[in-house]
Motif scaffolding. Structure first.
Motif, PDB file in Angstrom:
ATOM      1  N   LYS A  61      -8.271  -4.514  13.024  1.00  0.00           N
ATOM      2  CA  LYS A  61      -6.968  -4.137  13.602  1.00  0.00           C
ATOM      3  C   LYS A  61      -6.698  -4.892  14.908  1.00  0.00           C
ATOM      4  O   LYS A  61      -5.554  -5.220  15.212  1.00  0.00           O
ATOM      5  CB  LYS A  61      -6.905  -2.625  13.820  1.00  0.00           C
TER       6      LYS A  61
ATOM      7  N   GLY B 296       1.959   4.638   3.597  1.00  0.00           N
ATOM      8  CA  GLY B 296       2.851   3.713   2.898  1.00  0.00           C
ATOM      9  C   GLY B 296       3.840   4.442   2.001  1.00  0.00           C
ATOM     10  O   GLY B 296       5.028   4.093   1.945  1.00  0.00           O
TER      11      GLY B 296
ATOM     12  N   THR C 197      -3.813  11.849   5.816  1.00  0.00           N
ATOM     13  CA  THR C 197      -3.463  11.155   4.562  1.00  0.00           C
ATOM     14  C   THR C 197      -4.670  11.262   3.625  1.00  0.00           C
ATOM     15  O   THR C 197      -5.761  11.672   4.061  1.00  0.00           O
ATOM     16  CB  THR C 197      -3.193   9.647   4.814  1.00  0.00           C
ATOM     17  N   PRO C 198      -4.511  10.815   2.355  1.00  0.00           N
ATOM     18  CA  PRO C 198      -5.690  10.812   1.476  1.00  0.00           C
ATOM     19  C   PRO C 198      -6.842  10.006   2.069  1.00  0.00           C
ATOM     20  O   PRO C 198      -8.009  10.297   1.816  1.00  0.00           O
ATOM     21  CB  PRO C 198      -5.163  10.163   0.194  1.00  0.00           C
TER      22      PRO C 198
ATOM     23  N   ILE D 104      -3.556  10.238  11.400  1.00  0.00           N
ATOM     24  CA  ILE D 104      -2.483  10.809  10.584  1.00  0.00           C
ATOM     25  C   ILE D 104      -3.191  11.411   9.366  1.00  0.00           C
ATOM     26  O   ILE D 104      -4.097  10.780   8.808  1.00  0.00           O
ATOM     27  CB  ILE D 104      -1.503   9.717  10.084  1.00  0.00           C
TER      28      ILE D 104
ATOM     29  N   THR E 188      -2.123   7.011  15.919  1.00  0.00           N
ATOM     30  CA  THR E 188      -3.335   7.807  16.068  1.00  0.00           C
ATOM     31  C   THR E 188      -3.723   8.336  14.688  1.00  0.00           C
ATOM     32  O   THR E 188      -3.231   7.865  13.657  1.00  0.00           O
ATOM     33  CB  THR E 188      -3.115   8.961  17.068  1.00  0.00           C
TER      34      THR E 188
ATOM     35  N   SER F   2      -3.389   0.079  14.541  1.00  0.00           N
ATOM     36  CA  SER F   2      -3.993   1.381  14.826  1.00  0.00           C
ATOM     37  C   SER F   2      -4.173   1.517  16.334  1.00  0.00           C
ATOM     38  O   SER F   2      -4.262   0.511  17.049  1.00  0.00           O
ATOM     39  CB  SER F   2      -5.361   1.470  14.155  1.00  0.00           C
TER      40      SER F   2
ATOM     41  N   ASP G  83      -2.259  -6.699  -5.205  1.00  0.00           N
ATOM     42  CA  ASP G  83      -3.527  -6.547  -4.487  1.00  0.00           C
ATOM     43  C   ASP G  83      -3.479  -7.555  -3.348  1.00  0.00           C
ATOM     44  O   ASP G  83      -3.429  -8.769  -3.596  1.00  0.00           O
ATOM     45  CB  ASP G  83      -4.690  -6.845  -5.442  1.00  0.00           C
ATOM     46  N   VAL G  84      -3.489  -7.084  -2.106  1.00  0.00           N
ATOM     47  CA  VAL G  84      -3.290  -8.004  -0.970  1.00  0.00           C
ATOM     48  C   VAL G  84      -4.488  -8.926  -0.742  1.00  0.00           C
ATOM     49  O   VAL G  84      -4.429  -9.789   0.129  1.00  0.00           O
ATOM     50  CB  VAL G  84      -2.924  -7.255   0.335  1.00  0.00           C
TER      51      VAL G  84
ATOM     52  N   GLY H  37       0.830  -1.214   0.000  1.00  0.00           N
ATOM     53  CA  GLY H  37       0.000   0.000   0.000  1.00  0.00           C
ATOM     54  C   GLY H  37       0.858   1.254   0.000  1.00  0.00           C
ATOM     55  O   GLY H  37       0.614   2.195   0.753  1.00  0.00           O
ATOM     56  N   ALA H  38       1.863   1.281  -0.907  1.00  0.00           N
ATOM     57  CA  ALA H  38       2.828   2.389  -0.902  1.00  0.00           C
ATOM     58  C   ALA H  38       2.472   3.490  -1.896  1.00  0.00           C
ATOM     59  O   ALA H  38       3.239   4.435  -2.063  1.00  0.00           O
ATOM     60  CB  ALA H  38       4.226   1.847  -1.203  1.00  0.00           C
TER      61      ALA H  38
ATOM     62  N   ALA I 296      -0.866  -1.713   3.731  1.00  0.00           N
ATOM     63  CA  ALA I 296      -2.104  -1.584   2.935  1.00  0.00           C
ATOM     64  C   ALA I 296      -3.314  -1.743   3.839  1.00  0.00           C
ATOM     65  O   ALA I 296      -3.370  -2.656   4.659  1.00  0.00           O
ATOM     66  CB  ALA I 296      -2.127  -2.635   1.826  1.00  0.00           C
ATOM     67  N   GLY I 297      -4.271  -0.834   3.696  1.00  0.00           N
ATOM     68  CA  GLY I 297      -5.448  -0.954   4.551  1.00  0.00           C
ATOM     69  C   GLY I 297      -6.570  -0.039   4.104  1.00  0.00           C
ATOM     70  O   GLY I 297      -6.346   0.971   3.436  1.00  0.00           O
TER      71      GLY I 297
ATOM     72  N   TYR J  72     -13.470  -1.891  11.203  1.00  0.00           N
ATOM     73  CA  TYR J  72     -12.062  -1.453  11.232  1.00  0.00           C
ATOM     74  C   TYR J  72     -11.386  -1.881  12.534  1.00  0.00           C
ATOM     75  O   TYR J  72     -10.298  -2.471  12.520  1.00  0.00           O
ATOM     76  CB  TYR J  72     -12.001   0.068  11.065  1.00  0.00           C
TER      77      TYR J  72
ATOM     78  N   VAL K 149      -8.857  -7.013   3.282  1.00  0.00           N
ATOM     79  CA  VAL K 149      -7.638  -6.212   3.098  1.00  0.00           C
ATOM     80  C   VAL K 149      -6.880  -6.096   4.422  1.00  0.00           C
ATOM     81  O   VAL K 149      -5.676  -6.364   4.500  1.00  0.00           O
ATOM     82  CB  VAL K 149      -7.987  -4.807   2.549  1.00  0.00           C
TER      83      VAL K 149
END
Ligand SMILES: NC(=O)c1ccc[n+]([C@@H]2O[C@H](COP(=O)([O-])OP(=O)(O)OC[C@H]3O[C@@H](n4cnc5c(N)ncnc54)[C@H](OP(=O)(O)O)[C@@H]3O)[C@@H](O)[C@H]2O)c1
Length: 252
Positions: free
Chosen positions: A161, A21, A192-193, A190, A188, A144, A65-66, A15-16, A93-94, A157, A115
């Protein structure tokens, strides 16, 4: 002296293509790791590979694709063949989209668990087989803070986790005597998109900040510091644990 170096180590980051990632791969390459970067579409990784090369690092992109177990095995074998070994796996990846429990559908539940939990396990297994054969390796699962506490709209979720923490413990029991350490990090919020839309809502962001004693949203570098530590020899006696990177969220 403790050794915090991952210089020359061969690492896979899943998931980079964006978010944590993307930043983890850059940070690991910046401190000398050679990084196999993966995501569902190889083209989405081109900019990352270029950025790493421009900064003097080394990276190679692989489509992965995981949810596809045979693809996981094939890509991990290709990486080990190409670079001669596999030292580090970062399972990043998540999926993180929230949903009220009463609205959860079977499709949403399965996507999240496929995933975030099943994919993580089969990546651990594929890396573990290579690492056990070579007698060494480090696996870091991106879990998480909400793997150990609940959050509204997080039923699938949080369950996924929490499962990651548990599989991390079991794999540590099975593999630590054979040179393979496995741990998880628990960030915590972050920016990100994947979280931008929620964190851009003032009321949501204020609610998050009110629960972080350190008083700020996390950065990708905060996560990278923990991941690099857990991937380095400095953490050789650390296995089966969750290192929270949460500014104190779960301390209260
Ligand atoms: N951001 C946070 O606040 C936060 C906090 C705690 C933990 N985390 C965890 O940190 C990790 C990264 O989160 P993020 O916020 O950076 O997410 P993000 O911005 O949404 O990025 C998710 C990454 O996962 C990849 N991905 C999604 N489905 C995939 C699949 N089936 N196979 C392979 N790759 C897949 C995406 O790549 P493609 O779509 O290009 O394939 C993308 O690179 C996740 O495990 C998340 O649960 C995040």
């Amino acid at each position: 002296m403790p050794d915090f170096s991952i210089q020359g180590k061969i690492a896979i980051v899943t998931g980079a293509s964006k978010g944590i990632g993307f930043g983890l791969a850059k940070a690991m390459a910046a401190v000398g790791a050679i990084v196999a970067v993966t995501a569902r579409r190889k083209e989405s990784l081109d900019a990352l590979v270029e950025e790493i090369a421009a900064a003097g690092g080394e990276a190679k992109a692989y489509e992965l694709d995981v949810r596809n177990i045979s693809q996981i095995r094939s890509v991990f074998e290709q990486v080990a063949q190409h670079f001669g070994r596999l030292d580090i796996l970062v399972n990043n990846a998540g999926l993180g989209e929230g949903m009220l429990a009463e609205d959860v559908t079977e499709e949403y539940w399965d996507d999240m668990l496929d995933v975030n939990l099943k994919g993580v396990f089969f990546c651990c297994q594929a890396a573990g087989r290579i690492m056990l054969a070579q007698g060494s390796g480090k696996i870091v699962n991106v879990s998480s803070q909400v793997s150990i506490v609940g959050i509204p709209e997080g039923v699938a979720y949080c369950a996924s986790k929490g499962g990651v923490n548990q599989l991390t413990k079991v794999l540590a029991l099975e593999w630590s005597s054979r040179g393979v350490n496995i741990n998880a990090v628990g960030p915590t919020f972050i920016y990100t998109p994947g979280t931008a839309e929620k964190l851009d809502e003032i009321a949501f962001r204020d609610g998050v900040l009110a629960r972080i004693p350190a008083g700020r949203i996390g950065s990708i570098d905060d996560v990278a510091g923990a991941v690099i530590y857990l991937a380095s020899p400095a953490s050789n006696l650390v296995t089966g644990t969750l290192l929270v990177v949460d500014g104190g969220w779960t301390a209260q």
